[in-house]
Design an enzyme around this catalytic site. Sequence first.
Site, short mmCIF file in Angstrom:
data_model
loop_
_atom_site.label_atom_id
_atom_site.label_comp_id
_atom_site.label_asym_id
_atom_site.label_seq_id
_atom_site.Cartn_x
_atom_site.Cartn_y
_atom_site.Cartn_z
CB CYS A 197 16.79 -10.74 11.67
SG CYS A 197 15.58 -9.71 10.87
CD GLU A 253 5.27 -16.32 16.02
OE1 GLU A 253 5.58 -16.06 14.86
OE2 GLU A 253 5.60 -17.38 16.60
CG MET A 254 -0.60 -13.18 12.68
SD MET A 254 -1.78 -13.78 11.55
CE MET A 254 -1.00 -15.25 10.99
#
Lengths: 425, 289
Positions: A51, A196-197
């Site tokens: 990525c 998200e965390m």
Amino acid sequence: MNLLVLYCTHQTTPLAIRERLAFASPEQLTAAYSKLNERFPDTELVVLSTCNRVELYVARPTDADPLTPPLLAQFLSEFHGVPLDEFVGELRAATGAEAVRHLYEVISSLDSMVLGEPQIVNQVREAYRVAEKHGGCGPIIHTLFQGAIRTSSRVRTETRLAEGKVSIASVAVGDFAKSIFDHFADKVVLVIGAGEMAEETLRYLKDEGVRDIVVVNRSLDRAQRIATEWGGRAVPWSQLNDCLGAADVIVSTTGADKPIVDAGLFKRVRAADSRRTTFILDLGAPRDFASDVGKLDNVFLYDIDCLKKTCEENRKARVGEIDRARQIVDEETARFVSEFYRRASGDVVSRLMQDWHGVSKDELDRLFHKLPHLDEKDREQIERTVERIVNKLLHPPLEALKDEAREGTPHGLINALKRLFGLQD
Amino acid sequence: MLKTTVVCFLASYCCAFACELIQLKWRRALGRILALVFGAAGLVAQTFYLLQRSSVAQLPPLLSSDHDWLLVLAWVAVLVYLFVSLTDGESGIGLLMWPVILVLVISAQFVTSSTRLELDYHRRWGILHASMLVLGTAGVLLGFVLSLLYLWQHRRLKRRETLSGPLKLPNLELTERLNRWAILTAVPLLTFGVASGFGLSIFAKNGEVPAIWTDPVVIGSGITWLLMGGLFVWLLTQKRSPGRQVALLTAWSCGFLLVMLVGLQVLTSAIGIRHGTPASVPLEKRGQS
């Protein structure tokens, strides 16, 4: 050295371009190797696509025509269907020793977004394995990548570049949760909110063996999505207090504008089992748990600020190790280059030694034939003496060749030796 | 047999402790290896020393004197340290274990080294009594170190501190479990040791062995044994024991027991009260006879 790397990384190229040039799936990689082999026969090549970077390593024998960056850029353009002028300015290239150094820095994570991160080693290993599977590896690539793996191993053992975690989730799990619990398979993990965390933390907890995951969110649909993704169960917001009472690990990341749990509430919901040790990771900003919860017995409360501080300290400690890591990369690059050129001149060396020892053996046979009275011991002594003479005479030219090989293939000296000693090609 | 003195292994243990301390700042494989090498070398020297004394006294080290008994206890502690360090090199146990070992070895210099002739007559019971006591006390010692490790880790986690340097402490759950097992194992051993001691003293009433009822060390040990017994019962009756409370109780009671055992032995030796019997003779004289 006929070695080239063409690359774009997170440091040189925006994500929007990197993702268009990436080889995202195994099928795409297979197709890429097939086309590369077709277009550039007799070329060793490795595609490294993660990525954060897309890199093409190509190597050819010294006497073959070198590949150039425009040729590889053209291939990328055609393979991905991206016009050349949209990305050509973002590409970087390195040749010879610089290409070696680049790979060694990449695998040592000196070029990574997170200094010292371990994933890059596996990504490089995997790229090497895939290249080998597709017939992309020859003697140069094998030596290069084995040297890279050795370099990364040295950097990780001889420096503290990889010590200490630097992401909030990894610090929370690695430095704190694992200092509280011995194993996680029997622990109940409660996720409050759907940030998200929290998901990143769940990934680390899953790696540690967590099985029982409960997700509570104001939106049951979102809770269900996360629960399905991580193999847990979704529970309505109204049952939050029951879940708080039964959890060993709590990860909270709601968007609430004030704490949703204080010490009083927490004590009440845990009255039935107040001795249960609980690890609370409060990732909410503003915080979801009032700070007095952390003062309760057997409760370990961590918020984002204290974790950030730890991350920052670890990051600083890692930066202090960069010079030592670069020194190892330099040593290993020099080692590869020297080995490479030594191999290039190795053929001349072995032929020269073979010729001289052949001549000495013929002469000795003739001598022993003329002097039949010599016993076995005398013959052995004479043979040894002659061998020593040959070695001593060969020593200066071979040393000169070795010295020259440190800087590059010593074509001039090799040709001179060939002409002087009548070595045939 | 190789002639060794207390100084030989005491010096080795000091070096091993120094290596552990150095690793607080500079954790390198070499430091760990050196700590293990010094520890192992000291252990070998101590083994020779104990065997040497045992052969002179013609009694097992456990029975020959208080001096030897304390050294056997230190010997077991070193063995535990080496085992734990070899299985988990980053446990940090050495930092707490070595001071205790050093105190035991140094204390052994201040207690009587005279042999107890009376135990010669009941050798089997004597060995059983002394072995149970030494193993039980080793368990207590381990519990003491584990509870200190627990409290250290607990304090760090509550204060949200990262460990300075690369030292790692064992996690709370594991330390708590090991601590619990150390106490649950140590107390029955101590109980058996104390009971067999009482058995020996009953013979004393028959006139074969002198009485030990007035021995301050025995009285002190008895009191702390009761304390440990209380902790043992409490641990068994708890459904889920609160880790910090267990660690605090263990640290206090084990610490008390160790101080009592070692302190009373040193004190009684210093003021001239013989722990043991008038039949005790200095080892040197026994060796000559």
